[in-house]
Every structure is written in C-alpha cells, then in structure tokens.
Design an enzyme around this catalytic site. Structure first.
Site, PDB file in Angstrom:
ATOM      1  N   GLU A 118      26.421  30.876  26.229  1.00  0.00           N
ATOM      2  CA  GLU A 118      27.357  29.941  25.591  1.00  0.00           C
ATOM      3  C   GLU A 118      26.783  28.525  25.528  1.00  0.00           C
ATOM      4  O   GLU A 118      27.525  27.559  25.346  1.00  0.00           O
ATOM      5  CB  GLU A 118      28.703  29.923  26.344  1.00  0.00           C
ATOM      6  CG  GLU A 118      29.407  31.252  26.466  1.00  0.00           C
ATOM      7  CD  GLU A 118      29.998  31.769  25.145  1.00  0.00           C
ATOM      8  OE1 GLU A 118      29.817  31.120  24.101  1.00  0.00           O
ATOM      9  OE2 GLU A 118      30.618  32.849  25.194  1.00  0.00           O
ATOM     10  N   HIS A 141      33.372  26.843  31.087  1.00  0.00           N
ATOM     11  CA  HIS A 141      34.006  27.961  30.384  1.00  0.00           C
ATOM     12  C   HIS A 141      34.344  29.015  31.424  1.00  0.00           C
ATOM     13  O   HIS A 141      33.497  29.385  32.237  1.00  0.00           O
ATOM     14  CB  HIS A 141      33.067  28.535  29.328  1.00  0.00           C
ATOM     15  CG  HIS A 141      33.449  29.922  28.893  1.00  0.00           C
ATOM     16  ND1 HIS A 141      34.701  30.216  28.371  1.00  0.00           N
ATOM     17  CD2 HIS A 141      32.785  31.104  28.939  1.00  0.00           C
ATOM     18  CE1 HIS A 141      34.763  31.510  28.100  1.00  0.00           C
ATOM     19  NE2 HIS A 141      33.617  32.074  28.440  1.00  0.00           N
ATOM     20  N   HIS A 143      37.460  32.483  32.414  1.00  0.00           N
ATOM     21  CA  HIS A 143      38.354  33.505  31.870  1.00  0.00           C
ATOM     22  C   HIS A 143      39.668  33.522  32.665  1.00  0.00           C
ATOM     23  O   HIS A 143      39.948  34.488  33.387  1.00  0.00           O
ATOM     24  CB  HIS A 143      37.690  34.886  31.942  1.00  0.00           C
ATOM     25  CG  HIS A 143      36.395  35.008  31.192  1.00  0.00           C
ATOM     26  ND1 HIS A 143      35.517  36.069  31.375  1.00  0.00           N
ATOM     27  CD2 HIS A 143      35.832  34.225  30.241  1.00  0.00           C
ATOM     28  CE1 HIS A 143      34.471  35.920  30.576  1.00  0.00           C
ATOM     29  NE2 HIS A 143      34.628  34.799  29.887  1.00  0.00           N
TER      30      HIS A 143
END
Ligand code: 13P
Ligand code: ZN
Length: 272
Positions: A118, A141, A143
C-alpha cells in the site's frame, strides 16, 4: 549495526510504531499481514544518510510525488505481521529514501525488507502533508472490524451518513474526529487509483474508510493516527452493541451535537 544505534530520537519513534502494532494485533485489526504503516523520519537524517548505499534495487512508486524528494520513511514490510513487527520492528520494516525523480525509492536500512504493497496510498498522503506544511508524520492503514462491517451496508456509504451515526454515539467522537470519516468506494488493494481516491478524502476528513477493506488515518505520530482510528471504531462498536440489543440506537440529537461543536470550537477544516 542498526541505523537506530546512537539515534535515540529515531529509536523512540520506531519503539512507538512497535507499541502501536501490538495494539493493532490485540484489537483483532491485524490478521496475518493485515495493515501497514509509514512514518516520515527525515528529521533524524544526518549527512551520512545521503551517501548510504541502497541495499535493494530501486523500485517505482507508480506516482510522481514532488514533495518527497530526498525524504526518508520507515515503512512496514509487505507480507510482514504486525505482531512480529511489535517485537522486531527493523526486521519487519525498513527505512527507504525517495529518489531525486520523486517517483522511485530505495531501501537504505537495516535489511532489504520490501515496503508495504500500500505504499502508493501512504506516500500520496505523506506528499500531501508536506505540501500543506503539516506537522503530521505518520500514516496508518488497518482493518478495524466494526468500521469494515459498517462499510458493507449501503446506507452508511452515502454522503455523510456514516459520520453522522458515529458522531451521534458519544460526544468524544465528534470532539476528537471533528472532520469525520470519508468513504472511498471499493478499490483494488495497493492500486494507484485507491491511493488517489484516498488522497481526495483525507483532505476533508480525519480518517478514510476503504469500502469492504479498512481505514487509513494520518497523525502527528503513529500513536495519534491509531487514536483517530480507535475513536471512530469505538463509536462503531457502540452502534453495533445497541443494535444487538434489538433496536436502532437513538443517537445524540442534532442540537446536542451542535452544542459540542460550538462549545469546543471544533475545526471544520484539517488543521496543519
Ligand atoms: P502489506 O503486507 O503489503 O502491507 O499489505 C497488507 C494490507 O493490509 C493490504 O491492504
Ligand atoms: Zn489492507
């Protein structure tokens, strides 16, 4: 010898990254290699860094990012686990230098650990932060379960509906995430298109939610980026708890939210 040796400031930043990756794992937000981090560590670079040889071939970013020329970042390694990074940050991430063409990078320390897939999203945001004179150094980033779950429900993806619901769960959400959450429609992980869409949303929001995938946050440091995500995920968790009691939660009224906005003089734009 590690690049951290005799650089206590840099070591402290990397230790913070390791601490946060432990939290990500404990929260269940970091299955397998899920999630990634970059931190701008250019402030710790002395003259010797510029002549440090690359320890892996030069790689393309996929974007031209003019404000990153000659800048240095710590980046989580692709495929590496957050729970491993928590114990060994320099074996599960590396320091990269952005080349003079502003569109490629090379790894300079400690080991040839290839940066996260990413990287386009992280570096697009880092470029924007430098362009706008922001003091923010970290991008995260991850989840987060409840926020990703909400992104599977179409009504939350329309306009500011997700932000409104999250703000109305507890006053602190509005106080600490006054710009709310921006939605990016589902995109291929690691793609330049995802990076470009993320950049647009972060300009006007605290945190960006990638539909059916995860969040991206920016912060002064990695702890701050984690807190931004945590505050919004807590609100999502309260929403889900109320729903599991059998009904749609009332939420704070519009008047109560306006009062918090006014009394705490919450910013309506991203502060530098
Ligand atoms: P990396 O292991 O390449 O960082 O990818 C993890 C991830 O979450 C992709 O979106
Ligand atoms: Zn991901």
């Amino acid at each position: 010898m590690s690049i951290l040796n005799n650089r206590p400031g840099l070591e402290a930043v990397i230790n913070d990254v390791a601490e946060v990756t432990g939290y990500l794992w404990q929260k269940g937000w970091a299955e397998r290699n899920g999630g990634n981090i970059t931190v701008n560590v250019t402030e710790f670079a002395d003259a010797s860094w510029a002549t440090m040889p690359a320890i892996a071939p030069v790689k393309q970013i996929g974007m031209v990012l003019p404000y990153l020329k000659g800048k240095y970042f710590y980046a989580k390694g692709t495929g590496k686990r957050m729970r491993d990074l928590a114990k060994q940050p320099m074996q599960n991430g590396s320091i990269i230098r952005i080349c003079d063409d502003c569109s490629s990078y090379e790894i300079i320390a400690d080991e040839p650990v290839m940066p996260t897939s990413e990287l386009p999203s992280h570096l697009a945001l880092q470029n924007y932060l430098l362009e706008t004179g922001s003091q923010y150094k970290a991008t995260l980033h991850t989840h987060p379960i409840e926020l990703v779950a909400m992104s599977h429900i179409q009504r939350f993806l329309k306009g500011d509906e997700m932000t409104r619901v999250l703000w109305s769960m507890i006053p602190e959400t509005l106080a600490f995430a006054p710009l709310g959450i921006g939605i990016v429609p589902y995109g291929l992980p690691g793609s330049v298109e995802l990076a470009e869409a993320t950049l647009e949303q972060i300009k006007t929001h605290d945190v960006v939610l990638w539909e059916k995938h995860g969040t991206v946050a920016v912060g002064q440091d990695i702890m701050d980026a984690f807190d931004q995500t945590d505050v919004l995920c807590k609100a999502a968790n309260i929403y889900m708890c109320a729903r599991s009691m059998g009904s749609e939660p009332d939420g704070m009224t519009e008047e109560a939210m306006k009062e918090v906005q006014d009394v705490f003089k919450l910013p309506k734009q991203r502060p530098c």
